[in-house]
Scaffold this active site. Structure first.
Site, mmCIF file in Angstrom:
data_model
loop_
_atom_site.group_PDB
_atom_site.id
_atom_site.type_symbol
_atom_site.label_atom_id
_atom_site.label_comp_id
_atom_site.label_asym_id
_atom_site.label_seq_id
_atom_site.Cartn_x
_atom_site.Cartn_y
_atom_site.Cartn_z
ATOM 1 N N TYR A 1 0.667 -1.408 -0.036
ATOM 2 C CA TYR A 1 -0.037 -0.098 0.173
ATOM 3 C C TYR A 1 0.757 1.049 -0.132
ATOM 4 C CZ TYR A 1 -3.012 3.381 1.877
ATOM 5 O OH TYR A 1 -3.705 4.942 1.977
ATOM 6 N N GLU B 1 -10.791 4.588 5.275
ATOM 7 C CA GLU B 1 -10.115 5.515 6.329
ATOM 8 C C GLU B 1 -11.461 5.790 7.393
ATOM 9 O OE1 GLU B 1 -7.370 6.393 7.022
ATOM 10 O OE2 GLU B 1 -6.346 6.243 4.806
ATOM 11 N N TRP C 1 -4.491 0.804 10.759
ATOM 12 C CA TRP C 1 -4.718 0.846 9.278
ATOM 13 C C TRP C 1 -4.313 -0.629 8.807
ATOM 14 C CZ3 TRP C 1 -7.414 2.707 5.845
ATOM 15 C CH2 TRP C 1 -7.085 2.858 4.269
#
Length: 193
Positions: free
Chosen positions: A19, A41, A49
């Site tokens: 990512y 998000e 995350w």
């Protein structure tokens, strides 16, 4: 020459590394991606995350590949089924928030021609490239994320606080917060191409 190393947060996990290397800080104007990242998000609020990235495929599967047109018309029953069966964060408000955000997203598209026109209008279409030497310098929010957060809330979006929106702006590449020694900082990427 200084040795180039990835940003510290992406050193321990291959999913995070992928990512970080391929998406984080890379400008995107793709409507599906913009919608996906807004919701991921939001799902991350209060969580890591890494957890969300590891559930990303399940999110995409549950929410029609983040097609806002399909998400906007999901029924309460569909959302409840997702909460009961999908391998995602089970928070009812966050799950319902995808539909709420889809409805608001479509309204923004109708008003501005695209969500990209709307969001990138805040930076005159240009990425904001920071030059941090250390991750500790990076803010959790700034004036821009506060301004956008306030407007998104007015427009009916949810899970769009200023900290979430700052992370979102990083995710869509409107803000490049790679440390300057990272090979994936915009200026270092440009040297590689």
């Amino acid at each position: 020459m200084m040795q180039q190393e990835r940003c510290g947060w992406a050193m321990n996990d291959t999913v995070e590394q992928g990512y970080h290397d391929e998406e984080w800080g890379v400008p995107s104007r793709d409507e599906y991606y913009l919608f996906e990242m807004l919701n991921l998000e939001g799902a991350q609020a209060g969580l890591s995350w890494r957890l969300i990235l590891n559930k990303r495929a399940a999110y995409k599967n549950a929410f029609h590949q983040f097609d806002p047109n399909k998400c906007a018309v999901m029924t309460d029953e569909e959302l409840e089924h997702i909460r009961e069966t999908a391998e995602i964060v089970k928070n009812k408000l966050k799950i319902g928030g995808v539909r709420k955000n889809a409805i608001a997203f479509l309204k923004v598209q109708a008003e501005f021609g695209s969500f990209a026109n709307y969001i990138w209008g805040y930076s005159n279409g240009e990425p904001i490239i920071n030059h941090w030497t250390d991750m500790a310098q990076m803010p959790a929010q700034n004036e821009l994320s506060q301004q956008i957060s306030k407007d998104l809330k007015k427009r009916g979006f949810t899970f769009v606080g200023p900290v979430i929106i700052y992370s979102y702006l990083q995710a869509i590449g409107m803000i490049d917060d790679h440390v300057i020694t990272c090979p994936f900082h915009t200026e270092n990427r440009e040297k590689l191409t």
